[in-house]
Write a protein that holds these residues in place. Structure first.
Motif, mmCIF file in Angstrom:
data_model
loop_
_atom_site.group_PDB
_atom_site.id
_atom_site.type_symbol
_atom_site.label_atom_id
_atom_site.label_comp_id
_atom_site.label_asym_id
_atom_site.label_seq_id
_atom_site.Cartn_x
_atom_site.Cartn_y
_atom_site.Cartn_z
ATOM 1 N N LYS A 145 1.579 -15.882 1.289
ATOM 2 C CA LYS A 145 2.294 -14.353 1.080
ATOM 3 C C LYS A 145 1.393 -13.050 0.992
ATOM 4 C CE LYS A 145 5.257 -12.423 -2.321
ATOM 5 N NZ LYS A 145 5.426 -11.803 -3.566
ATOM 6 N N ARG A 146 0.196 -13.206 0.371
ATOM 7 C CA ARG A 146 -0.706 -12.034 0.372
ATOM 8 C C ARG A 146 -1.009 -11.557 1.882
ATOM 9 N NH1 ARG A 146 -4.649 -13.126 -4.627
ATOM 10 N NH2 ARG A 146 -3.375 -12.935 -6.421
ATOM 11 N N VAL A 147 -1.541 -12.574 2.833
ATOM 12 C CA VAL A 147 -1.815 -12.348 4.137
ATOM 13 C C VAL A 147 -0.716 -11.674 4.876
ATOM 14 C CG1 VAL A 147 -2.511 -13.543 6.209
ATOM 15 C CG2 VAL A 147 -3.688 -14.002 4.179
ATOM 16 N N ARG A 199 -0.275 -8.262 3.531
ATOM 17 C CA ARG A 199 -1.246 -7.537 4.071
ATOM 18 C C ARG A 199 -0.899 -6.939 5.757
ATOM 19 N NH1 ARG A 199 -6.162 -8.380 6.611
ATOM 20 N NH2 ARG A 199 -8.017 -6.467 5.955
ATOM 21 N N GLY A 200 -0.627 -7.760 6.500
ATOM 22 C CA GLY A 200 -0.385 -7.576 7.812
ATOM 23 C C GLY A 200 0.846 -6.743 8.091
ATOM 24 N N HIS A 201 1.673 -6.788 7.054
ATOM 25 C CA HIS A 201 2.721 -5.721 7.204
ATOM 26 C C HIS A 201 2.553 -4.305 6.912
ATOM 27 C CE1 HIS A 201 6.959 -4.308 7.010
ATOM 28 N NE2 HIS A 201 6.690 -3.844 5.823
ATOM 29 N N LEU A 241 -0.708 -3.178 7.064
ATOM 30 C CA LEU A 241 -1.678 -2.848 8.224
ATOM 31 C C LEU A 241 -0.642 -2.323 9.465
ATOM 32 C CD1 LEU A 241 -4.255 -5.627 8.389
ATOM 33 C CD2 LEU A 241 -4.548 -3.124 7.685
ATOM 34 N N HIS A 242 0.308 -2.818 9.622
ATOM 35 C CA HIS A 242 1.360 -2.525 10.632
ATOM 36 C C HIS A 242 1.821 -1.272 10.358
ATOM 37 C CE1 HIS A 242 4.063 -2.714 14.122
ATOM 38 N NE2 HIS A 242 4.934 -2.515 13.384
ATOM 39 N N GLU A 243 2.291 -0.894 9.126
ATOM 40 C CA GLU A 243 2.822 0.412 8.933
ATOM 41 C C GLU A 243 1.707 1.293 8.824
ATOM 42 O OE1 GLU A 243 4.503 -0.379 4.879
ATOM 43 O OE2 GLU A 243 6.507 -1.181 5.674
ATOM 44 N N LEU A 244 0.620 1.149 8.415
ATOM 45 C CA LEU A 244 -0.479 1.909 8.276
ATOM 46 C C LEU A 244 -0.785 2.277 9.736
ATOM 47 C CD1 LEU A 244 -2.353 3.490 6.764
ATOM 48 C CD2 LEU A 244 -3.990 1.451 6.741
ATOM 49 N N SER A 245 -0.676 1.437 10.733
ATOM 50 C CA SER A 245 -1.039 1.760 11.978
ATOM 51 C C SER A 245 0.019 2.620 12.755
ATOM 52 C CB SER A 245 -1.091 0.420 12.999
ATOM 53 O OG SER A 245 -1.303 0.823 14.395
ATOM 54 N N GLU A 246 1.260 2.504 12.291
ATOM 55 C CA GLU A 246 2.531 3.114 12.730
ATOM 56 C C GLU A 246 2.270 4.724 12.372
ATOM 57 O OE1 GLU A 246 5.900 1.151 11.633
ATOM 58 O OE2 GLU A 246 5.852 0.167 13.463
ATOM 59 N N ARG A 247 1.984 4.862 11.003
ATOM 60 C CA ARG A 247 1.713 6.155 10.586
ATOM 61 C C ARG A 247 0.529 6.864 11.093
ATOM 62 N NH1 ARG A 247 1.489 5.094 4.127
ATOM 63 N NH2 ARG A 247 0.722 7.316 4.310
ATOM 64 N N ALA A 248 -0.522 6.062 11.537
ATOM 65 C CA ALA A 248 -1.684 6.568 12.010
ATOM 66 C C ALA A 248 -1.440 7.481 13.127
ATOM 67 C CB ALA A 248 -2.835 5.582 12.104
ATOM 68 N N GLU A 249 -0.554 6.493 14.050
ATOM 69 C CA GLU A 249 -0.034 6.991 15.305
ATOM 70 C C GLU A 249 0.640 8.374 15.101
ATOM 71 O OE1 GLU A 249 1.927 3.746 17.552
ATOM 72 O OE2 GLU A 249 0.315 2.421 17.508
ATOM 73 N N ALA A 250 1.544 8.268 14.234
ATOM 74 C CA ALA A 250 2.517 9.572 13.888
ATOM 75 C C ALA A 250 1.483 10.687 13.676
ATOM 76 C CB ALA A 250 3.541 9.192 12.983
ATOM 77 N N LEU A 251 0.745 10.559 13.008
ATOM 78 C CA LEU A 251 -0.153 11.504 12.711
ATOM 79 C C LEU A 251 -1.034 12.061 13.804
ATOM 80 C CD1 LEU A 251 -1.754 10.454 9.109
ATOM 81 C CD2 LEU A 251 -0.410 12.442 9.679
ATOM 82 N N GLU A 252 -1.440 11.025 14.643
ATOM 83 C CA GLU A 252 -2.208 11.556 15.849
ATOM 84 C C GLU A 252 -1.316 12.235 16.762
ATOM 85 O OE1 GLU A 252 -4.801 9.508 19.509
ATOM 86 O OE2 GLU A 252 -3.646 8.223 17.964
ATOM 87 N N GLN A 253 -0.045 11.775 16.788
ATOM 88 C CA GLN A 253 0.957 12.890 17.886
ATOM 89 C C GLN A 253 0.944 14.329 17.097
ATOM 90 O OE1 GLN A 253 4.493 10.235 17.929
ATOM 91 N NE2 GLN A 253 3.640 9.020 19.635
ATOM 92 N N GLN A 254 1.127 14.213 15.812
ATOM 93 C CA GLN A 254 1.266 15.445 15.011
ATOM 94 C C GLN A 254 0.050 16.331 15.165
ATOM 95 O OE1 GLN A 254 2.404 14.247 10.929
ATOM 96 N NE2 GLN A 254 4.633 13.911 11.669
#
Length: 85
Positions: free
Chosen positions: A26-28, A31-33, A35-48
């Motif tokens: 469950k923890r893994v 964590r994967g979820h 990390l995926h959300e964090l990756s999406e937020r990082a991409e959005a920040l990069e676009q901004q």
């Protein structure tokens, strides 16, 4: 030969191991979820950030143009003033 008490102990240990394994799985997954959300937020920040850099460059160019325009206007007044004197 394993007696009933030993079998109960082993069964309890197996249940404990299964609980730990389920919790770790469950923890893994969580964590994967995350990390995926964090990756999406990082991409959005990069676009901004890219949009911000473009906007900042445009503002800088406009500011330079205005400064150059006022310098030319002031220089023109000075030339006219000197020519009149």
């Amino acid at each position: 030969r394993i007696n009933s008490r030993q079998l109960d102990i082993l069964h309890g240990q197996m249940d404990d191991v299964l609980k730990v394994m389920k919790e770790n799985t469950k923890r893994v997954l969580d964590r994967g979820h995350r990390l995926h959300e964090l990756s999406e937020r990082a991409e959005a920040l990069e676009q901004q950030a890219t949009i911000f850099v473009k906007s900042a460059t445009q503002v800088k160019k406009k500011a330079k143009f205005r400064a150059a325009k006022w310098t030319l206007i002031l220089a023109g007044f000075v030339v006219i003033f000197i020519a009149v004197i």
